[in-house]
Design a protein around this motif. Sequence first.
Motif, PDB file in Angstrom:
ATOM      1  N   THR A   1       1.122  -1.323  -0.254  1.00 28.61           N
ATOM      2  CA  THR A   1       0.414   0.323   0.044  1.00 28.61           C
ATOM      3  C   THR A   1       1.119   1.116  -0.196  1.00 28.61           C
ATOM      4  O   THR A   1       0.714   2.205  -0.584  1.00 28.61           O
ATOM      5  CB  THR A   1      -0.785   0.284   1.599  1.00 28.61           C
ATOM      6  OG1 THR A   1       0.042  -0.487   1.864  1.00 28.61           O
ATOM      7  CG2 THR A   1      -2.252  -1.045   1.364  1.00 28.61           C
ATOM      8  N   TRP A   2       2.217   1.162   0.259  1.00 29.68           N
ATOM      9  CA  TRP A   2       2.906   2.500   0.618  1.00 29.68           C
ATOM     10  C   TRP A   2       3.167   2.597  -0.888  1.00 29.68           C
ATOM     11  O   TRP A   2       3.531   3.703  -1.346  1.00 29.68           O
ATOM     12  CB  TRP A   2       4.028   2.218   1.589  1.00 29.68           C
ATOM     13  CG  TRP A   2       5.172   3.679   1.325  1.00 29.68           C
ATOM     14  CD1 TRP A   2       5.422   4.882   1.177  1.00 29.68           C
ATOM     15  CD2 TRP A   2       5.774   2.791   0.755  1.00 29.68           C
ATOM     16  NE1 TRP A   2       6.615   4.891   1.115  1.00 29.68           N
ATOM     17  CE2 TRP A   2       7.102   3.715   0.693  1.00 29.68           C
ATOM     18  CE3 TRP A   2       7.230   1.597   0.834  1.00 29.68           C
ATOM     19  CZ2 TRP A   2       8.744   4.077   0.421  1.00 29.68           C
ATOM     20  CZ3 TRP A   2       8.660   1.054   0.183  1.00 29.68           C
ATOM     21  CH2 TRP A   2       9.129   2.427   0.523  1.00 29.68           C
ATOM     22  N   GLN A   3       4.290   0.963  -1.373  1.00 32.04           N
ATOM     23  CA  GLN A   3       4.794   1.810  -2.594  1.00 32.04           C
ATOM     24  C   GLN A   3       3.052   1.697  -3.735  1.00 32.04           C
ATOM     25  O   GLN A   3       4.128   2.883  -4.754  1.00 32.04           O
ATOM     26  CB  GLN A   3       5.388   0.645  -3.097  1.00 32.04           C
ATOM     27  CG  GLN A   3       6.427   0.875  -4.354  1.00 32.04           C
ATOM     28  CD  GLN A   3       7.435   1.444  -3.704  1.00 32.04           C
ATOM     29  OE1 GLN A   3       7.691   1.664  -3.046  1.00 32.04           O
ATOM     30  NE2 GLN A   3       8.011   1.761  -5.304  1.00 32.04           N
ATOM     31  N   TRP A   4       2.733   2.163  -3.478  1.00 29.43           N
ATOM     32  CA  TRP A   4       1.291   2.455  -4.512  1.00 29.43           C
ATOM     33  C   TRP A   4       1.497   2.928  -4.801  1.00 29.43           C
ATOM     34  O   TRP A   4       0.641   4.183  -5.860  1.00 29.43           O
ATOM     35  CB  TRP A   4      -0.173   1.325  -3.946  1.00 29.43           C
ATOM     36  CG  TRP A   4      -1.053   1.332  -4.865  1.00 29.43           C
ATOM     37  CD1 TRP A   4      -1.295   1.423  -6.192  1.00 29.43           C
ATOM     38  CD2 TRP A   4      -2.528   1.303  -4.781  1.00 29.43           C
ATOM     39  NE1 TRP A   4      -2.265   1.682  -7.346  1.00 29.43           N
ATOM     40  CE2 TRP A   4      -3.010   1.748  -6.002  1.00 29.43           C
ATOM     41  CE3 TRP A   4      -3.367   1.649  -3.070  1.00 29.43           C
ATOM     42  CZ2 TRP A   4      -4.935   2.128  -6.175  1.00 29.43           C
ATOM     43  CZ3 TRP A   4      -4.811   1.228  -3.302  1.00 29.43           C
ATOM     44  CH2 TRP A   4      -5.482   1.960  -4.781  1.00 29.43           C
ATOM     45  N   GLU A   5       1.109   4.273  -3.298  1.00 27.35           N
ATOM     46  CA  GLU A   5       0.853   5.475  -3.073  1.00 27.35           C
ATOM     47  C   GLU A   5       1.890   6.808  -3.623  1.00 27.35           C
ATOM     48  O   GLU A   5       1.977   7.157  -4.387  1.00 27.35           O
ATOM     49  CB  GLU A   5       0.421   6.039  -1.781  1.00 27.35           C
ATOM     50  CG  GLU A   5      -1.015   5.148  -1.111  1.00 27.35           C
ATOM     51  CD  GLU A   5      -1.203   5.999   0.183  1.00 27.35           C
ATOM     52  OE1 GLU A   5      -0.624   6.295   0.649  1.00 27.35           O
ATOM     53  OE2 GLU A   5      -2.179   5.071   0.453  1.00 27.35           O
ATOM     54  N   HIS A   6       2.972   5.356  -3.492  1.00 26.26           N
ATOM     55  CA  HIS A   6       4.293   6.323  -3.261  1.00 26.26           C
ATOM     56  C   HIS A   6       4.614   6.573  -5.572  1.00 26.26           C
ATOM     57  O   HIS A   6       5.088   7.815  -6.121  1.00 26.26           O
ATOM     58  CB  HIS A   6       5.519   5.583  -3.384  1.00 26.26           C
ATOM     59  CG  HIS A   6       6.499   6.055  -3.699  1.00 26.26           C
ATOM     60  ND1 HIS A   6       7.791   7.309  -2.970  1.00 26.26           N
ATOM     61  CD2 HIS A   6       7.785   5.569  -4.139  1.00 26.26           C
ATOM     62  CE1 HIS A   6       8.820   7.493  -3.952  1.00 26.26           C
ATOM     63  NE2 HIS A   6       9.089   6.466  -4.436  1.00 26.26           N
ATOM     64  N   ARG A   7       4.317   5.342  -6.026  1.00 28.80           N
ATOM     65  CA  ARG A   7       4.373   5.218  -7.504  1.00 28.80           C
ATOM     66  C   ARG A   7       3.405   6.488  -7.830  1.00 28.80           C
ATOM     67  O   ARG A   7       3.590   6.498  -8.830  1.00 28.80           O
ATOM     68  CB  ARG A   7       4.676   4.142  -8.295  1.00 28.80           C
ATOM     69  CG  ARG A   7       6.168   3.272  -7.100  1.00 28.80           C
ATOM     70  CD  ARG A   7       7.369   3.331  -7.210  1.00 28.80           C
ATOM     71  NE  ARG A   7       7.638   4.328  -9.247  1.00 28.80           N
ATOM     72  CZ  ARG A   7       8.341   4.517  -9.281  1.00 28.80           C
ATOM     73  NH1 ARG A   7       9.060   5.052  -8.857  1.00 28.80           N
ATOM     74  NH2 ARG A   7       8.295   4.648 -11.139  1.00 28.80           N
TER      75      ARG A   7
END
Length: 514
Positions: A417-423
């Motif tokens: 979920t973090w990487q999804w929002e970051h990307r």
Amino acid sequence: MAHPPLEGRSRTLVTLALSLATFMQVLDTTIANVAIPTIAGDLGASTSQGTWVITSFGVANAIAVPITGWLAKRLGEVRLFLIATLGFVLSSLLCGIAPSLELLILFRVLQGALAGPMIPLSQSLLLQSYPPQKRAIAMALWTMTIIVAPIFGPILGGWLSDNWHWSWIFFINIPVGIASALLTWRELRHRETTTVQLPIDKLGLVLLVLGVGCLQMMLDRGKELDWFHSGEIVLYGIIALLSLSYLMVWELTDHHPIIDLSLFRDRNFSVGVISVSIGFMLYFGAIVLMPLLMQTQLGYTATEAGLATAPIGILPVLLSPVIGKNAHRLDMRVVVTISLLMFAVCFWWRYATFNPEMSFIDLALPQFVQGIALAGFFMPLTTITLSNMKPQQLASASSLSNFLRTLAGSIGASLFTWQWEHREAVHHVQLTDRISLYDDTTRQALGSMQQLGMSQEQAAAMLARDVTRQGMFLGANEIFWLCAILFVVITGLIWFSRPPKAAAGAAPVVDAGH
């Protein structure tokens, strides 16, 4: 004192009681996934914060697993199972009436901790109730409940959230848990196991709770507090690093370690645990991410998201009994290789096809095919992991494997979920750079929307929403691409293990792969 196997009606009722408890516990790990946007919205939290409902349960569950053996010897397996089941019922009630996200997470931690002993004890009590020659059948029945629960979890969670209230995804545990506890007490109260007053590794337990708890807090809070630019996150990181480092040193010297790290000297155990932990981290991270993608970007209801994700459980129901029946004839490394490559294919499939215009079948079909991968993942990898363990090492080895796999799943949910929002943020900047009132394509797009009756502000807002949506899909597709690559890498790792030898008719010790 060993009790004789049960017969007839008593054995049937015990099988039903233990299967109900297992079904309820595994169901609870998947039922909340599709309800996260609903829960977060109702409690005034972001969707990202809502994922703590999943990760808090997983971390508490993981920590509780290693101490199950010690508790069972101190209290007795039947008594501990009843305490865990009734405690799970009470904590489910508390989750359902929680008025805030903070209290819901607190009660989910309690629920996860109480759930820890339920699966290993249900397996142990079931095997004790059957004669040796019928234990493979018992394990097949037990495994079916684990496989079927993830089919119903997303559908039931979605339907309850859309048509009733999200609280009911917790309330439905109450009648099931009470029925399981009553049947277990009625049939097994006279078959309590022998209790032994064993010492517990108190320092190891404190270091485990502190290290794993701070690690998960760092992962959950980091994406909101800009990671190591925040003093809070730095503190969590330091505590986690020091606690887990000292835990590893302490456990190698303690006479009664809570985690037996010496098991990693066995090649098959090391390869199996690393493979199942990485694989489950990728798998579980994806099954948390996909309902969020469907509901926030495709406009799906929770029920529709559940129906789209549920097909993953269909093929395992058909294939798992076949694999189990022929386990003694198969090289489990080949079965796991096929499984991991199918995971890679399905994630690559998503990477190549996921877009804002995709249909329901485009979502459901990769899920259905991924069932082939799931069928050949948990039981064969467990067979490899435990293949060289001595009888006195099996309980510790199974607990350690379950602990690391469950912890990896919680870490995966946070990282995805973090990487999804970051990307998405990265792609949002890249896409926005191409939008300008001096650009012909931008002016044409805005003009077309204004011709449809939109004001200039409405058209600009619609364009901004489309940019965000495209960024979300691009970010998700990058995650799917990375997962496909990592599954191929794990495929090479599994061949560092030696071929396990399974005896015909043996009942394998199965990790609960939810």
